[in-house]
Design a protein around this motif. Structure first.
Motif, mmCIF file in Angstrom:
data_model
loop_
_atom_site.group_PDB
_atom_site.id
_atom_site.type_symbol
_atom_site.label_atom_id
_atom_site.label_comp_id
_atom_site.label_asym_id
_atom_site.label_seq_id
_atom_site.Cartn_x
_atom_site.Cartn_y
_atom_site.Cartn_z
ATOM 1 N N LEU A 60 47.770 -19.721 -15.592
ATOM 2 C CA LEU A 60 48.585 -19.123 -14.531
ATOM 3 C C LEU A 60 48.151 -17.694 -14.198
ATOM 4 O O LEU A 60 48.975 -16.852 -13.836
ATOM 5 N N SER A 62 46.917 -14.522 -12.261
ATOM 6 C CA SER A 62 47.027 -14.077 -10.867
ATOM 7 C C SER A 62 45.715 -13.411 -10.462
ATOM 8 O O SER A 62 44.846 -13.168 -11.281
ATOM 9 N N ASN A 63 45.593 -13.097 -9.214
ATOM 10 C CA ASN A 63 44.361 -12.485 -8.710
ATOM 11 C C ASN A 63 44.389 -10.970 -8.813
ATOM 12 O O ASN A 63 43.604 -10.296 -8.153
ATOM 13 N N SER A 64 45.270 -10.437 -9.615
ATOM 14 C CA SER A 64 45.266 -8.987 -9.815
ATOM 15 C C SER A 64 44.128 -8.624 -10.779
ATOM 16 O O SER A 64 43.237 -9.417 -11.002
ATOM 17 N N ALA A 69 45.724 -9.452 -16.301
ATOM 18 C CA ALA A 69 45.475 -10.775 -16.874
ATOM 19 C C ALA A 69 45.544 -10.742 -18.394
ATOM 20 O O ALA A 69 46.125 -11.631 -19.026
ATOM 21 N N ASN A 72 49.149 -10.331 -19.337
ATOM 22 C CA ASN A 72 49.840 -11.600 -19.110
ATOM 23 C C ASN A 72 49.569 -12.573 -20.260
ATOM 24 O O ASN A 72 50.484 -13.232 -20.773
#
Length: 109
Positions: A60, A62-64, A69, A72
């Protein structure tokens, strides 16, 4: 008063063997210390939960940025590991109580 197990005046040897084997059948097959089962299941399910959390964190993403990441994934590993430890401890306690060591009964007054 003499102990009846030590004093065999009217019993045949077959009766004595039968009595001793019946005592052995009263004992449980396996004895598990409840604290060991709690620890074992908590460690095992905690590791599995951490692995599941890592997979979920990677899946899961994200594109940040990279920092987000990594954070997370770290939070997912900690959450999954904590959930696994709690679930494993609960499961280990239930198994330890149902299959655990029984306190011997005290004979006499």
């Amino acid at each position: 008063m003499p102990n009846t197990d030590e004093h065999m005046d009217n019993r045949s040897p077959e009766q004595a063997v039968e009595r001793s084997s019946s005592k052995q059948n009263d004992m449980p097959d396996r004895q598990i210390d409840p604290s060991e089962s709690v620890t074992l299941f908590a460690i095992a399910l905690g590791a599995i939960g951490g692995l599941v959390g890592l997979v979920a964190g990677i899946t899961l993403l994200s594109n940040s940025g990279l920092g987000a990441a990594v954070l997370n994934c770290l939070i997912a590993v900690l959450a999954g590991g904590s959930a696994g430890i709690v679930a494993g401890g609960t499961l280990g306690a239930a198994i330890g109580i149902t299959r655990g060591i029984r306190v011997p009964r005290q004979v006499g007054p």
